[in-house]
Design a protein around this motif. Structure first.
Motif, PDB file in Angstrom:
ATOM      1  N   LEU A   1     -39.167  23.305  -5.477  1.00 43.73           N
ATOM      2  CA  LEU A   1     -40.094  22.183  -4.861  1.00 43.73           C
ATOM      3  C   LEU A   1     -41.540  22.031  -5.232  1.00 43.73           C
ATOM      4  O   LEU A   1     -41.615  22.798  -6.065  1.00 43.73           O
ATOM      5  CB  LEU A   1     -40.053  22.786  -3.191  1.00 43.73           C
ATOM      6  CG  LEU A   1     -39.009  23.220  -2.499  1.00 43.73           C
ATOM      7  CD1 LEU A   1     -39.221  23.893  -1.203  1.00 43.73           C
ATOM      8  CD2 LEU A   1     -38.248  21.970  -2.322  1.00 43.73           C
ATOM      9  N   PRO A   2     -41.931  20.860  -5.048  1.00 42.68           N
ATOM     10  CA  PRO A   2     -43.218  20.558  -5.632  1.00 42.68           C
ATOM     11  C   PRO A   2     -44.410  21.835  -5.322  1.00 42.68           C
ATOM     12  O   PRO A   2     -44.407  22.288  -4.151  1.00 42.68           O
ATOM     13  CB  PRO A   2     -43.603  19.360  -4.840  1.00 42.68           C
ATOM     14  CG  PRO A   2     -42.494  18.631  -4.485  1.00 42.68           C
ATOM     15  CD  PRO A   2     -41.459  19.884  -4.183  1.00 42.68           C
ATOM     16  N   GLY A   3     -45.134  21.957  -6.250  1.00 39.34           N
ATOM     17  CA  GLY A   3     -46.061  23.097  -6.051  1.00 39.34           C
ATOM     18  C   GLY A   3     -45.524  24.237  -6.343  1.00 39.34           C
ATOM     19  O   GLY A   3     -44.589  24.950  -5.806  1.00 39.34           O
ATOM     20  N   ASN A   4     -46.226  25.237  -7.111  1.00 41.06           N
ATOM     21  CA  ASN A   4     -45.961  26.525  -7.265  1.00 41.06           C
ATOM     22  C   ASN A   4     -46.717  27.672  -6.755  1.00 41.06           C
ATOM     23  O   ASN A   4     -47.931  27.535  -7.235  1.00 41.06           O
ATOM     24  CB  ASN A   4     -45.683  26.905  -8.820  1.00 41.06           C
ATOM     25  CG  ASN A   4     -44.605  26.022  -9.438  1.00 41.06           C
ATOM     26  OD1 ASN A   4     -43.295  26.111  -9.077  1.00 41.06           O
ATOM     27  ND2 ASN A   4     -44.831  25.144 -10.309  1.00 41.06           N
TER      28      ASN A   4
ATOM     29  N   VAL B   1     -56.779  19.199  -7.328  1.00 42.16           N
ATOM     30  CA  VAL B   1     -55.626  18.344  -7.110  1.00 42.16           C
ATOM     31  C   VAL B   1     -54.315  18.654  -7.032  1.00 42.16           C
ATOM     32  O   VAL B   1     -53.274  18.230  -6.740  1.00 42.16           O
ATOM     33  CB  VAL B   1     -55.733  17.299  -8.188  1.00 42.16           C
ATOM     34  CG1 VAL B   1     -57.029  16.568  -8.323  1.00 42.16           C
ATOM     35  CG2 VAL B   1     -55.406  17.901  -9.564  1.00 42.16           C
ATOM     36  N   GLU B   2     -54.096  20.201  -7.059  1.00 41.52           N
ATOM     37  CA  GLU B   2     -52.977  20.828  -7.211  1.00 41.52           C
ATOM     38  C   GLU B   2     -52.615  21.117  -5.321  1.00 41.52           C
ATOM     39  O   GLU B   2     -53.482  20.889  -4.598  1.00 41.52           O
ATOM     40  CB  GLU B   2     -53.060  22.150  -7.594  1.00 41.52           C
ATOM     41  CG  GLU B   2     -52.727  22.281  -9.151  1.00 41.52           C
ATOM     42  CD  GLU B   2     -53.109  23.816  -9.796  1.00 41.52           C
ATOM     43  OE1 GLU B   2     -52.467  23.585 -10.987  1.00 41.52           O
ATOM     44  OE2 GLU B   2     -53.679  24.590  -9.174  1.00 41.52           O
ATOM     45  N   HIS B   3     -51.271  21.073  -5.302  1.00 44.77           N
ATOM     46  CA  HIS B   3     -50.767  21.566  -4.010  1.00 44.77           C
ATOM     47  C   HIS B   3     -51.248  20.539  -3.075  1.00 44.77           C
ATOM     48  O   HIS B   3     -51.335  20.795  -1.897  1.00 44.77           O
ATOM     49  CB  HIS B   3     -51.118  22.785  -3.354  1.00 44.77           C
ATOM     50  CG  HIS B   3     -50.958  23.998  -4.410  1.00 44.77           C
ATOM     51  ND1 HIS B   3     -49.754  24.291  -4.695  1.00 44.77           N
ATOM     52  CD2 HIS B   3     -51.917  24.703  -5.120  1.00 44.77           C
ATOM     53  CE1 HIS B   3     -49.535  25.244  -5.618  1.00 44.77           C
ATOM     54  NE2 HIS B   3     -50.699  25.687  -5.780  1.00 44.77           N
ATOM     55  N   ASP B   4     -51.100  19.219  -3.299  1.00 45.26           N
ATOM     56  CA  ASP B   4     -51.256  18.085  -2.645  1.00 45.26           C
ATOM     57  C   ASP B   4     -52.811  17.880  -2.064  1.00 45.26           C
ATOM     58  O   ASP B   4     -52.990  17.328  -1.149  1.00 45.26           O
ATOM     59  CB  ASP B   4     -50.424  17.785  -1.278  1.00 45.26           C
ATOM     60  CG  ASP B   4     -49.066  17.880  -1.674  1.00 45.26           C
ATOM     61  OD1 ASP B   4     -48.737  17.033  -2.552  1.00 45.26           O
ATOM     62  OD2 ASP B   4     -48.181  18.407  -1.230  1.00 45.26           O
ATOM     63  N   ARG B   5     -53.608  18.553  -2.503  1.00 43.32           N
ATOM     64  CA  ARG B   5     -55.104  18.580  -2.303  1.00 43.32           C
ATOM     65  C   ARG B   5     -55.605  17.271  -3.056  1.00 43.32           C
ATOM     66  O   ARG B   5     -55.097  16.666  -3.809  1.00 43.32           O
ATOM     67  CB  ARG B   5     -55.955  19.652  -3.076  1.00 43.32           C
ATOM     68  CG  ARG B   5     -55.642  21.038  -2.641  1.00 43.32           C
ATOM     69  CD  ARG B   5     -56.554  22.284  -3.039  1.00 43.32           C
ATOM     70  NE  ARG B   5     -56.114  23.242  -2.856  1.00 43.32           N
ATOM     71  CZ  ARG B   5     -55.807  24.265  -3.791  1.00 43.32           C
ATOM     72  NH1 ARG B   5     -55.783  23.989  -5.013  1.00 43.32           N
ATOM     73  NH2 ARG B   5     -55.372  25.496  -3.426  1.00 43.32           N
ATOM     74  N   ASN B   6     -56.655  16.608  -2.322  1.00 46.51           N
ATOM     75  CA  ASN B   6     -57.299  15.478  -2.855  1.00 46.51           C
ATOM     76  C   ASN B   6     -58.687  15.555  -2.528  1.00 46.51           C
ATOM     77  O   ASN B   6     -59.430  14.673  -1.972  1.00 46.51           O
ATOM     78  CB  ASN B   6     -56.813  14.179  -2.331  1.00 46.51           C
ATOM     79  CG  ASN B   6     -57.199  12.868  -3.072  1.00 46.51           C
ATOM     80  OD1 ASN B   6     -57.656  12.967  -4.015  1.00 46.51           O
ATOM     81  ND2 ASN B   6     -56.973  11.992  -2.248  1.00 46.51           N
TER      82      ASN B   6
ATOM     83  N   LYS C   1     -50.356  20.374 -19.700  1.00 44.20           N
ATOM     84  CA  LYS C   1     -50.300  20.156 -18.433  1.00 44.20           C
ATOM     85  C   LYS C   1     -51.397  18.898 -18.178  1.00 44.20           C
ATOM     86  O   LYS C   1     -52.773  19.273 -18.562  1.00 44.20           O
ATOM     87  CB  LYS C   1     -50.814  21.416 -17.269  1.00 44.20           C
ATOM     88  CG  LYS C   1     -50.726  20.840 -15.985  1.00 44.20           C
ATOM     89  CD  LYS C   1     -51.148  22.276 -15.080  1.00 44.20           C
ATOM     90  CE  LYS C   1     -51.170  22.084 -13.633  1.00 44.20           C
ATOM     91  NZ  LYS C   1     -51.181  23.222 -12.921  1.00 44.20           N
ATOM     92  N   GLU C   2     -51.356  18.070 -17.669  1.00 42.01           N
ATOM     93  CA  GLU C   2     -52.214  17.036 -17.164  1.00 42.01           C
ATOM     94  C   GLU C   2     -52.618  17.107 -15.749  1.00 42.01           C
ATOM     95  O   GLU C   2     -51.781  16.914 -14.945  1.00 42.01           O
ATOM     96  CB  GLU C   2     -51.653  15.391 -17.600  1.00 42.01           C
ATOM     97  CG  GLU C   2     -51.154  15.072 -19.286  1.00 42.01           C
ATOM     98  CD  GLU C   2     -52.186  15.411 -19.938  1.00 42.01           C
ATOM     99  OE1 GLU C   2     -53.423  15.129 -19.518  1.00 42.01           O
ATOM    100  OE2 GLU C   2     -51.907  15.560 -21.354  1.00 42.01           O
ATOM    101  N   ILE C   3     -54.024  17.221 -15.479  1.00 42.53           N
ATOM    102  CA  ILE C   3     -54.264  17.373 -14.195  1.00 42.53           C
ATOM    103  C   ILE C   3     -53.838  16.149 -13.398  1.00 42.53           C
ATOM    104  O   ILE C   3     -54.255  14.942 -13.704  1.00 42.53           O
ATOM    105  CB  ILE C   3     -55.809  17.820 -14.148  1.00 42.53           C
ATOM    106  CG1 ILE C   3     -56.078  18.856 -15.066  1.00 42.53           C
ATOM    107  CG2 ILE C   3     -56.034  17.864 -12.797  1.00 42.53           C
ATOM    108  CD1 ILE C   3     -57.460  19.282 -15.267  1.00 42.53           C
ATOM    109  N   GLY C   4     -53.255  16.360 -12.219  1.00 44.79           N
ATOM    110  CA  GLY C   4     -53.207  15.411 -11.168  1.00 44.79           C
ATOM    111  C   GLY C   4     -51.742  14.867 -11.405  1.00 44.79           C
ATOM    112  O   GLY C   4     -51.317  14.111 -10.265  1.00 44.79           O
TER     113      GLY C   4
END
Length: 211
Positions: free
Chosen positions: A57-60, A153-158, A207-210
Motif C-alpha cells: 500500500l502507499p506509504g511504508n 511530503v511523506e504519508h500524504d502530508r502536505n 528517491k525524488e521527494i514528493g
C-alpha cells in the motif's frame, strides 16, 4: 562544492548498510568496510539511515531512523555506525530482529552541510524554507531537533513551511512557535541525496521527494 552521488554509489551504500545491519543482528559484529568503499566514500559526510516496513500500500511505516548531521567521519564510516543504530537504538521502536529484515526497506539520506537561515522577521522563514528541497534543524539552548527533507511530503502530508517549522520545534521538544524567537532559536537548512530500496533486498533507486 557539493559531492554528486550516482545511482551506483547509492546501490553500494544501501547494500553495505543492509549487510552491516544483518551481520550485527546475527553475529553482534559490525561488517568490515571493503577497500573499494573506503576509497570511494572516504570523504567526510553526514547521513541518516532510515528503515521502513515494506507495504504494497502507499506509504511504508517507519521502523527506525538515526543519523549523524555533521561531517565528522568518512561517509562510509557514518553509514556503518548509523545503520546499526537505526536498527537497534532508535528509542521510539524495539530493536529490529533479523527475521524482520525480509520486510524492511533500507533508505539512506546523504546530507549537505547545514547552513543557518538568518532573518530579521521570523515570518520571513516562510519564504526561505522550500518544501521538498530543505531539511530543517532547530536549536535552542540544549534542545535540538531535525527533520529530513522528505518528511513534510511523506504519508500524504502536505505541510506548509510554517507547519514544517512547528513540527521541527516539537521534534526538539520545544514549543511549536519557538522558531519565532529569532534571538534565541537557530534555524538551519540542508539538502539530502536520498537512495532507497524499492523492495527488501531489491532494486535501489534515487528517491525524488514528493513522488
Amino acid at each position: 562544492m557539493t559531492q554528486q552521488w550516482t545511482l551506483e554509489d547509492g546501490e553500494k551504500l544501501i547494500r553495505y548498510a543492509r549487510a552491516n545491519i544483518e551481520n550485527y543482528l546475527t553475529l553482534g559484529l559490525r561488517l568490515d568496510i571493503p577497500d573499494d568503499l573506503i576509497n570511494r566514500f572516504g570523504i567526510k559526510g553526514g547521513a541518516f539511515v532510515t528503515l521502513n516496513k515494506y507495504s504494497i500500500l502507499p506509504g511504508n511505516p517507519l521502523r527506525g531512523c538515526i543519523g549523524i548531521i555533521l561531517p565528522h567521519y568518512a561517509l562510509i564510516e557514518t553509514i556503518q555506525n548509523v545503520s546499526i543504530s537505526a536498527a537497534t537504538e532508535d528509542p521510539r521502536f524495539p530493536k529490529v530482529k533479523y527475521e524482520e529484515m525480509d520486510k524492511i526497506l533500507v533508505e539512506i539520506s546523504i546530507l549537505s552541510i547545514p547552513e543557518k537561515i538568518t532573518v530579521t522577521d521570523p515570518l520571513d522563514y516562510e519564504k526561505e524554507v522550500v518544501i521538498g528541497r530543505d531539511g530543517l534543524i532547530i536549536s535552542k539552548g540544549h534542545h535540538r531537533g531535525l527533520l529530513l527533507p522528505q518528511v513534510p511530503v511523506e504519508h500524504d502530508r502536505n505541510w506548509t513551511p510554517i507547519q514544517f517549522l512547528e513540527q521541527t520545534c516539537q521534534k526538539a521538544w520545544l514549543a511549536p512557535d519557538a522558531w519565532k524567537d529569532i534571538k534565541n532559536t537557530t534555524v538551519e537548512r540542508f539538502t539530502a541525496t536520498i537512495f532507497e530500496e524499492t523492495e527488501p533486498r531489491g532494486l535501489v533507486r534515487r528517491k525524488e521527494i514528493g513522488e
